[in-house]
Scaffold this active site. Sequence first.
Site, mmCIF file in Angstrom:
data_model
loop_
_atom_site.group_PDB
_atom_site.id
_atom_site.type_symbol
_atom_site.label_atom_id
_atom_site.label_comp_id
_atom_site.label_asym_id
_atom_site.label_seq_id
_atom_site.Cartn_x
_atom_site.Cartn_y
_atom_site.Cartn_z
ATOM 1 N N ASP A 271 0.808 -1.217 0.000
ATOM 2 C CA ASP A 271 0.000 0.000 0.000
ATOM 3 C C ASP A 271 0.849 1.280 0.000
ATOM 4 O O ASP A 271 0.645 2.165 0.816
ATOM 5 C CB ASP A 271 -0.911 -0.062 1.240
ATOM 6 C CG ASP A 271 -1.901 1.076 1.316
ATOM 7 O OD1 ASP A 271 -2.435 1.466 0.268
ATOM 8 O OD2 ASP A 271 -2.124 1.583 2.431
ATOM 9 N N GLU B 102 3.506 -7.752 7.244
ATOM 10 C CA GLU B 102 2.320 -8.469 6.790
ATOM 11 C C GLU B 102 2.626 -9.581 5.799
ATOM 12 O O GLU B 102 2.022 -9.671 4.725
ATOM 13 C CB GLU B 102 1.273 -7.497 6.240
ATOM 14 C CG GLU B 102 0.857 -6.494 7.295
ATOM 15 C CD GLU B 102 -0.474 -5.818 7.041
ATOM 16 O OE1 GLU B 102 -1.065 -6.018 5.968
ATOM 17 O OE2 GLU B 102 -0.933 -5.092 7.937
ATOM 18 N N TYR C 103 -6.821 -3.101 12.116
ATOM 19 C CA TYR C 103 -7.586 -1.872 11.865
ATOM 20 C C TYR C 103 -9.034 -2.011 12.319
ATOM 21 O O TYR C 103 -9.958 -2.026 11.511
ATOM 22 C CB TYR C 103 -7.474 -1.501 10.383
ATOM 23 C CG TYR C 103 -6.086 -1.007 10.077
ATOM 24 C CD1 TYR C 103 -5.774 0.341 10.175
ATOM 25 C CD2 TYR C 103 -5.057 -1.891 9.759
ATOM 26 C CE1 TYR C 103 -4.487 0.804 9.943
ATOM 27 C CE2 TYR C 103 -3.770 -1.447 9.524
ATOM 28 C CZ TYR C 103 -3.492 -0.098 9.619
ATOM 29 O OH TYR C 103 -2.217 0.361 9.408
ATOM 30 N N GLU D 205 0.492 -1.475 14.131
ATOM 31 C CA GLU D 205 -0.307 -0.582 13.275
ATOM 32 C C GLU D 205 -1.739 -0.552 13.784
ATOM 33 O O GLU D 205 -2.325 -1.594 14.076
ATOM 34 C CB GLU D 205 -0.335 -1.074 11.817
ATOM 35 C CG GLU D 205 0.953 -0.872 11.060
ATOM 36 C CD GLU D 205 0.859 -1.264 9.582
ATOM 37 O OE1 GLU D 205 -0.262 -1.290 9.025
ATOM 38 O OE2 GLU D 205 1.916 -1.563 8.997
HETATM 39 C C1 GCB Z 1 -1.430 -2.274 6.604
HETATM 40 C C2 GCB Z 1 -0.110 -2.176 5.940
HETATM 41 C C3 GCB Z 1 0.213 -0.759 5.521
HETATM 42 C C4 GCB Z 1 -1.020 -0.098 4.946
HETATM 43 C C5 GCB Z 1 -2.090 -0.064 6.008
HETATM 44 C C6 GCB Z 1 -3.392 0.572 5.487
HETATM 45 O O1 GCB Z 1 -1.729 -3.197 7.299
HETATM 46 O O2 GCB Z 1 0.941 -2.703 6.703
HETATM 47 O O3 GCB Z 1 1.248 -0.798 4.594
HETATM 48 O O4 GCB Z 1 -0.772 1.178 4.467
HETATM 49 O O5 GCB Z 1 -2.393 -1.356 6.404
HETATM 50 O O6 GCB Z 1 -3.617 1.746 5.719
HETATM 51 O O7 GCB Z 1 -4.153 -0.131 4.827
#
Ligand code: GCB
Length: 653
Positions: free
Chosen positions: A205, A455, A508, A544
Amino acid sequence: MSLSFFSLVTGLYVLHFSIALILVNKEVPQTRGMLYPRESETREVRSLDGIWNFVRSDQANPTQGVRDEWYAKELSKSRPTIPMPVPASYNDITTDNLRDHVGTVWYDRKFFVPRTWAKDQRIWLRFGSVHYEAYVWINGQKVVKHEMGHLPFEAEVTDLLNYGAENRITVMCDNALIQTTVPQGRITEVPNDEGMTIVQSYTFDFFNYAGIHRSVHLYTTPRTFIEEVEVTTNLSKDASVGDVFYSVSVNGSAANEADNVLHIQANLYDKEGILVANATSDGKLGGQLQVNQVKPWWPYLMHPKPGYLYELEIKLLATNEELLDVYRLKVGIRTLSWDKKQFLINGKPIYFRGFGRHEDADIRGKGLDNALMVRDFNLLKWIGANSYRTSHYPYSEESMQFADEHGIMIIDECPSVDTENYSQELLGKHKSSLEQLIHRDRNHPSVVMWSIANEPRTGSMSADSYFELVANFTRSLDSSRPITAAIAVPHTQDKAGRSLDIISFNRYNAWYSNTGRLDMVTQNVIDEAIAWNKHYNKPIIMSEYGADTLEGLHMQPAYVWSEEFQTEVFSRHFKAFDELRKKGWFIGEFVWNFADFKTAQSYTRVGGNKKGVFTRARQPKAAAHLLRKRYFALGRDLDQCSFPEDLYTYIAT
Ligand code: GCB
């Protein structure tokens, strides 16, 4: 350098499949030299940064320039050139479709080498990073080929230069990512309105910026010179005595003369320039310096004077005490230790309060930018962070030096992201990326952990032995720092964690899962962290969490993409973290992301990923002020730091 220097440029991007994978632990090439170019009484450094000439190849014909020998004369004789800044990514410089170019591009420039360099010296050409693959010629002669972005490479050019005259450097850079590059990508040919076109895709990403990303240097060394310095440090239990262990390797003919026993004079100076320890080595070119009343290297906010650095002066001497070479580097004296519950620096538990980041900016992309770097460190300190992960690749050497000086702890990540389709070839490249990274960064006190992937698809059977091999290889190169990886698969599927020292997980809540449900964050975070800990019995980090946020979008009650939503998401996580901190084994929280950054085009990305706490122009969003209050509150509670005067705005008595 490989024998098949040019035969490797086949223009065919082969896809790799692996079935029933049996992986073998093969040797990888060992990096030599590559000390950061520094001037001294025996060395000169010249920058080749500036405006270079630039040509893009025809996408359908990426090897044409090699076949037609564009490197044999000025590029402008083969193709019309455009000006291109170095260092910078080339993608966002022009107004046409260069942004999405796939395959090779060419750079060249001319430069003078002074007459004085012809005498009794060796000349080296060094690149801080070219993404992804680089082929280099000097005056039409091949010099070096290097694969892997974000890492330096160099070659001796003494015999290729014209002294007291003009020279030409030509670079071909290939940005193509396939299933056996690090990181991985896919090249496909797809129909478009004009016929067929080549498309680069990747699952990670962030935008696949390319070009000469960091500085290009020419530097001189004496004929026999200090090629490598490796430093490790230790601290006595009561933190009063520090040890610096150094080991040097030398390159040059004087090292082979039987009656010439080279030795090292090592001098250690404190910040005031006072000599605090010195030692003379025997012929093994290594030794130990002991520092009484040592000033240890401490992270920011863990000590009133963080980032204390000594200067180590290494003098290479011949038997007759003739001074052959001098190299100086900064040294921070600290010790790390870890077990199943905690991670300690100088005997004190670490609690990370930090960020995942990117090297990313408007126009220059991933090009080194000192103004941006200094601004970022000012923001890191303003917000009270003590750490960041170099997600998802090695950051500039200049930023590593800055982190040393400012006491910012680094989780140093290699460029393996979304690792999948495991193969023997990929394993070799992955290990090589770690070998190059550790070789480059092993002397930085700021580097406290290695991250071997972000990841990775660790749910597959092959991931088990693959990551065992990668982790053990990393450990064999450096056992003084723990190893982690940022994992996103559920703990029930993961097969890499058993090979790591510290488990980091990315999740997330309220964004990719249960979108918008702020009431489904706190307990989920607590439950998942506990589950990881139970599963592996190792320290846990949330590496994260976050939410995309469009600066200036306000919605009350909070709604996805608004500043209120990001603030609420953070707050719900803080609650979980405070619950988890009581357990002892939860050792850190990393927001995703420090700043907004560019990605490939997608309907989930508005001009890129907007999970930044700061905008791409490095201004705070509303959540930055909340995060600042938390990071300083943690600093005060855990490390007795004091609050900045402007942390709270006066409201009423
Ligand atoms: C993740 C990735 C990161 C992305 C992020 C996202 O898990 O490690 O590279 O930018 O999510 O914002 O989707």
